[in-house]
Design a protein around this motif. Structure first.
Motif, PDB file in Angstrom:
ATOM      1  N   PHE A   1     -13.662  -1.318   1.267  1.00  0.00           N
ATOM      2  CA  PHE A   1     -12.538  -0.552   0.730  1.00  0.00           C
ATOM      3  C   PHE A   1     -11.784   0.187   1.840  1.00  0.00           C
ATOM      4  O   PHE A   1     -10.554   0.178   1.896  1.00  0.00           O
ATOM      5  CB  PHE A   1     -13.052   0.492  -0.278  1.00  0.00           C
ATOM      6  N   ALA A   2     -12.565   0.833   2.713  1.00  0.00           N
ATOM      7  CA  ALA A   2     -11.950   1.662   3.760  1.00  0.00           C
ATOM      8  C   ALA A   2     -10.999   0.823   4.623  1.00  0.00           C
ATOM      9  O   ALA A   2      -9.924   1.287   5.014  1.00  0.00           O
ATOM     10  CB  ALA A   2     -13.034   2.298   4.614  1.00  0.00           C
ATOM     11  N   TRP A   3     -11.395  -0.420   4.894  1.00  0.00           N
ATOM     12  CA  TRP A   3     -10.556  -1.288   5.723  1.00  0.00           C
ATOM     13  C   TRP A   3      -9.220  -1.539   5.021  1.00  0.00           C
ATOM     14  O   TRP A   3      -8.151  -1.456   5.632  1.00  0.00           O
ATOM     15  CB  TRP A   3     -11.279  -2.618   5.991  1.00  0.00           C
ATOM     16  N   ILE A   4      -9.267  -1.839   3.743  1.00  0.00           N
ATOM     17  CA  ILE A   4      -8.025  -2.143   3.013  1.00  0.00           C
ATOM     18  C   ILE A   4      -7.134  -0.902   2.955  1.00  0.00           C
ATOM     19  O   ILE A   4      -5.923  -0.969   3.197  1.00  0.00           O
ATOM     20  CB  ILE A   4      -8.324  -2.661   1.588  1.00  0.00           C
ATOM     21  N   VAL A   5      -7.754   0.237   2.678  1.00  0.00           N
ATOM     22  CA  VAL A   5      -6.965   1.475   2.593  1.00  0.00           C
ATOM     23  C   VAL A   5      -6.314   1.773   3.949  1.00  0.00           C
ATOM     24  O   VAL A   5      -5.130   2.132   4.021  1.00  0.00           O
ATOM     25  CB  VAL A   5      -7.864   2.655   2.123  1.00  0.00           C
ATOM     26  N   ALA A   6      -7.085   1.571   5.036  1.00  0.00           N
ATOM     27  CA  ALA A   6      -6.523   1.808   6.369  1.00  0.00           C
ATOM     28  C   ALA A   6      -5.374   0.841   6.643  1.00  0.00           C
ATOM     29  O   ALA A   6      -4.350   1.209   7.231  1.00  0.00           O
ATOM     30  CB  ALA A   6      -7.621   1.654   7.433  1.00  0.00           C
ATOM     31  N   ALA A   7      -5.536  -0.413   6.192  1.00  0.00           N
ATOM     32  CA  ALA A   7      -4.477  -1.406   6.412  1.00  0.00           C
ATOM     33  C   ALA A   7      -3.200  -0.995   5.685  1.00  0.00           C
ATOM     34  O   ALA A   7      -2.097  -1.116   6.221  1.00  0.00           O
ATOM     35  CB  ALA A   7      -4.953  -2.781   5.935  1.00  0.00           C
ATOM     36  N   VAL A   8      -3.350  -0.490   4.458  1.00  0.00           N
ATOM     37  CA  VAL A   8      -2.179  -0.042   3.692  1.00  0.00           C
ATOM     38  C   VAL A   8      -1.491   1.108   4.428  1.00  0.00           C
ATOM     39  O   VAL A   8      -0.266   1.161   4.543  1.00  0.00           O
ATOM     40  CB  VAL A   8      -2.587   0.382   2.260  1.00  0.00           C
ATOM     41  N   GLN A   9      -2.316   2.012   4.974  1.00  0.00           N
ATOM     42  CA  GLN A   9      -1.754   3.143   5.722  1.00  0.00           C
ATOM     43  C   GLN A   9      -0.976   2.676   6.951  1.00  0.00           C
ATOM     44  O   GLN A   9       0.130   3.136   7.215  1.00  0.00           O
ATOM     45  CB  GLN A   9      -2.883   4.046   6.196  1.00  0.00           C
ATOM     46  N   ARG A  10      -1.558   1.739   7.698  1.00  0.00           N
ATOM     47  CA  ARG A  10      -0.891   1.257   8.907  1.00  0.00           C
ATOM     48  C   ARG A  10       0.404   0.535   8.557  1.00  0.00           C
ATOM     49  O   ARG A  10       1.381   0.588   9.281  1.00  0.00           O
ATOM     50  CB  ARG A  10      -1.810   0.304   9.670  1.00  0.00           C
ATOM     51  N   LEU A  11       0.375  -0.134   7.425  1.00  0.00           N
ATOM     52  CA  LEU A  11       1.588  -0.830   6.987  1.00  0.00           C
ATOM     53  C   LEU A  11       2.704   0.194   6.721  1.00  0.00           C
ATOM     54  O   LEU A  11       3.870  -0.040   7.024  1.00  0.00           O
ATOM     55  CB  LEU A  11       1.267  -1.624   5.722  1.00  0.00           C
ATOM     56  N   GLY A  12       2.312   1.335   6.177  1.00  0.00           N
ATOM     57  CA  GLY A  12       3.271   2.423   5.975  1.00  0.00           C
ATOM     58  C   GLY A  12       3.887   2.855   7.292  1.00  0.00           C
ATOM     59  O   GLY A  12       5.080   3.156   7.373  1.00  0.00           O
ATOM     60  N   GLU A  13       3.052   2.854   8.365  1.00  0.00           N
ATOM     61  CA  GLU A  13       3.573   3.231   9.686  1.00  0.00           C
ATOM     62  C   GLU A  13       4.557   2.192  10.197  1.00  0.00           C
ATOM     63  O   GLU A  13       5.562   2.527  10.818  1.00  0.00           O
ATOM     64  CB  GLU A  13       2.414   3.403  10.680  1.00  0.00           C
ATOM     65  N   VAL A  14       4.253   0.903   9.936  1.00  0.00           N
ATOM     66  CA  VAL A  14       5.197  -0.151  10.341  1.00  0.00           C
ATOM     67  C   VAL A  14       6.535   0.085   9.654  1.00  0.00           C
ATOM     68  O   VAL A  14       7.600   0.003  10.271  1.00  0.00           O
ATOM     69  CB  VAL A  14       4.664  -1.553   9.966  1.00  0.00           C
ATOM     70  N   GLU A  15       6.480   0.423   8.365  1.00  0.00           N
ATOM     71  CA  GLU A  15       7.710   0.665   7.604  1.00  0.00           C
ATOM     72  C   GLU A  15       8.514   1.815   8.184  1.00  0.00           C
ATOM     73  O   GLU A  15       9.726   1.699   8.347  1.00  0.00           O
ATOM     74  CB  GLU A  15       7.360   1.002   6.149  1.00  0.00           C
ATOM     75  N   SER A  16       7.838   2.913   8.502  1.00  0.00           N
ATOM     76  CA  SER A  16       8.618   4.040   9.015  1.00  0.00           C
ATOM     77  C   SER A  16       9.136   3.715  10.410  1.00  0.00           C
ATOM     78  O   SER A  16      10.214   4.161  10.790  1.00  0.00           O
ATOM     79  CB  SER A  16       7.835   5.350   8.955  1.00  0.00           C
ATOM     80  N   GLY A  17       8.374   2.907  11.174  1.00  0.00           N
ATOM     81  CA  GLY A  17       8.868   2.453  12.479  1.00  0.00           C
ATOM     82  C   GLY A  17      10.124   1.617  12.332  1.00  0.00           C
ATOM     83  O   GLY A  17      11.061   1.726  13.121  1.00  0.00           O
ATOM     84  N   MET A  18      10.147   0.796  11.289  1.00  0.00           N
ATOM     85  CA  MET A  18      11.329  -0.049  11.054  1.00  0.00           C
ATOM     86  C   MET A  18      12.544   0.805  10.742  1.00  0.00           C
ATOM     87  O   MET A  18      13.651   0.485  11.133  1.00  0.00           O
ATOM     88  CB  MET A  18      11.072  -1.002   9.888  1.00  0.00           C
ATOM     89  N   ARG A  19      12.303   1.906   9.990  1.00  0.00           N
ATOM     90  CA  ARG A  19      13.431   2.782   9.680  1.00  0.00           C
ATOM     91  C   ARG A  19      13.969   3.427  10.951  1.00  0.00           C
ATOM     92  O   ARG A  19      15.127   3.746  11.047  1.00  0.00           O
ATOM     93  CB  ARG A  19      13.010   3.847   8.663  1.00  0.00           C
ATOM     94  N   ARG A  20      13.076   3.608  11.946  1.00  0.00           N
ATOM     95  CA  ARG A  20      13.534   4.177  13.218  1.00  0.00           C
ATOM     96  C   ARG A  20      13.954   3.071  14.177  1.00  0.00           C
ATOM     97  O   ARG A  20      14.179   3.315  15.359  1.00  0.00           O
ATOM     98  CB  ARG A  20      12.415   5.010  13.852  1.00  0.00           C
ATOM     99  N   ASN A  21      14.026   1.843  13.648  1.00  0.00           N
ATOM    100  CA  ASN A  21      14.524   0.723  14.438  1.00  0.00           C
ATOM    101  C   ASN A  21      13.660   0.336  15.617  1.00  0.00           C
ATOM    102  O   ASN A  21      14.167  -0.117  16.634  1.00  0.00           O
ATOM    103  CB  ASN A  21      15.940   1.012  14.938  1.00  0.00           C
ATOM    104  N   LEU A  22      12.364   0.538  15.514  1.00  0.00           N
ATOM    105  CA  LEU A  22      11.484   0.074  16.588  1.00  0.00           C
ATOM    106  C   LEU A  22      11.420  -1.452  16.530  1.00  0.00           C
ATOM    107  O   LEU A  22      11.644  -2.047  15.485  1.00  0.00           O
ATOM    108  CB  LEU A  22      10.087   0.668  16.419  1.00  0.00           C
TER     109      LEU A  22
END
Ligand SMILES: [Zn+2]
Length: 364
Positions: free
Chosen positions: A328-349
């Motif tokens: 479970f922890a792995w999946i939850v961490a993956a979802v969290q990291r995906l959120g970081e990718v999304e916010s990075g995209m909003r900052r145009n990384l």
């Protein structure tokens, strides 16, 4: 598509049309229901029916023609997502001083205004409601009824209080729609001044029936997949780009694979390399991120013993194998990291790098 073709919730639609037929449509209506139940579509259809110049009937009840000047102009706001994005972009390009004073509104017909929640907080702000107060007491210009659609009735406190003032004394010729998936979040004083129409979610089989009509080229298995991925949302289901989804899903699986087997990265980099900058790359990356979310969620469903909720049922065996190899922890961490990718995209990384670091960070 006329009002008589509105899919689902026939009782609610009939009630609304009966009220229109008897000229008894209330001045303030809460239209509630989950995402995809057609709240906005129905509000737009009623706005057209109120203002249609041809005033046709179907099944003996009022409908709209879809081709008169009023219907056409109101329909320009049917694609709310696109109009909203345009309005936001216009504001982004203003000088800072003007930016602060400009509120997001969508008005393709002088008598019909859509008030979406204002970004970045995504709440209705007091200035938006003031705009409504400013014009609602003037008689309609080209139609018969002024219509105000709050597409997501989530108000800042001051805005809710301003709205209350209108609801206490609405003009004869105006109708206000409050669309929400959570009516209990509205102030009790607002709720008590509105009539409440509730749309129920559509079942997967209702969506599949609908797709049989509008996307006959899809196989039954594909219709089932689309109806599950779209969670009962008809508009999304009908315009769903199945080929793009399947391509994104294949890429998403390739990205998750090294995390589960560890070692081989060449496939991963080959995939992420195709996600480039620019508008097209942005849409493609957004699709990939959404698809990754849906796969990770499916893995969670499988892990928690609720396989019936899995959306990508056609690859359930593969997803089950993946789910078994992580916790479970792995999946939850993956979802969290995906959120970081999304916010990075909003900052145009840079997209492909963000995707690489997402995928490699998943390895155990
Ligand atoms: Zn018309």
């Amino acid at each position: 598509m006329p009002l008589s073709d509105f899919h689902g919730n026939p009782d609610v639609v009939r009630t609304a049309r009966e009220m229109l037929a008897h000229d008894r449509f209330p001045h303030a209506v809460i239209l509630s229901g989950p995402t995809g139940s057609g709240k906005y579509t129905l509000a737009q259809m009623i706005a057209k029916t109120m203002n249609c110049l041809e005033r046709p009937t179907s099944d003996g009840l009022p409908d709209f023609c879809g081709r008169c000047a009023n219907c056409i102009r109101i329909a320009e706001a049917d694609d709310l997502e696109a109009r909203f994005a345009e309005a936001v972009e216009v504001r982004e390009n203003l000088r800072d001083a003007d930016k602060r004073e400009t509120r997001i509104l969508v008005q393709t017909h002088p008598d019909v205004t859509v008030i979406p929640p204002d970004p970045p907080q995504m709440l209705v702000k007091v200035d938006q409601v003031r705009h409504v107060i400013h014009e609602i007491y003037y008689k309609p210009v080209e139609g018969r009824e002024r219509v105000y659609i709050f597409s997501d009735a989530d108000f800042m406190k001051e805005a809710a209080n301003s709205l209350l003032k209108i609801l206490e004394e609405p003009p004869e010729f105006a109708t206000i729609f409050l669309l929400t998936d959570n009516p209990s979040a509205l102030l009790p004083t607002i709720r008590s001044r509105c009539m409440h129409l509730r749309l129920s979610p559509l079942s997967s089989s209702e969506v599949e029936q609908y797709l049989e009509k509008y996307r006959p080229e899809w196989k039954p298995r594909e219709r089932e997949l689309v109806s599950r991925v779209c969670g009962g949302g008809l508009g999304r289901a009908r315009t769903f780009d199945l080929a793009a989804y399947l391509a994104a899903r294949q890429d998403a699986l390739t990205m998750l694979a090294p995390a589960l087997r560890s070692g081989e990265h060449s496939d991963l980099f080959r995939v992420t390399d195709t996600y480039r900058a620019g508008a097209e790359g942005k849409a493609k990356t957004e699709q990939l991120v959404r698809t990754l979310y849906s796969l990770l969620e499916d893995m969670l469903f499988l892990k928690s013993g609720t396989a019936e909720l899995v959306r990508n049922q056609d690859i359930q065996a593969e997803l089950a194998r993946m789910a078994e190899s992580v916790d479970f922890a792995w999946i939850v961490a993956a979802v969290q990291r995906l959120g970081e990718v999304e916010s990075g995209m909003r900052r145009n990384l840079l997209r492909s790098l963000a995707l690489d670091s997402f995928a490699t960070s998943l390895e155990r």
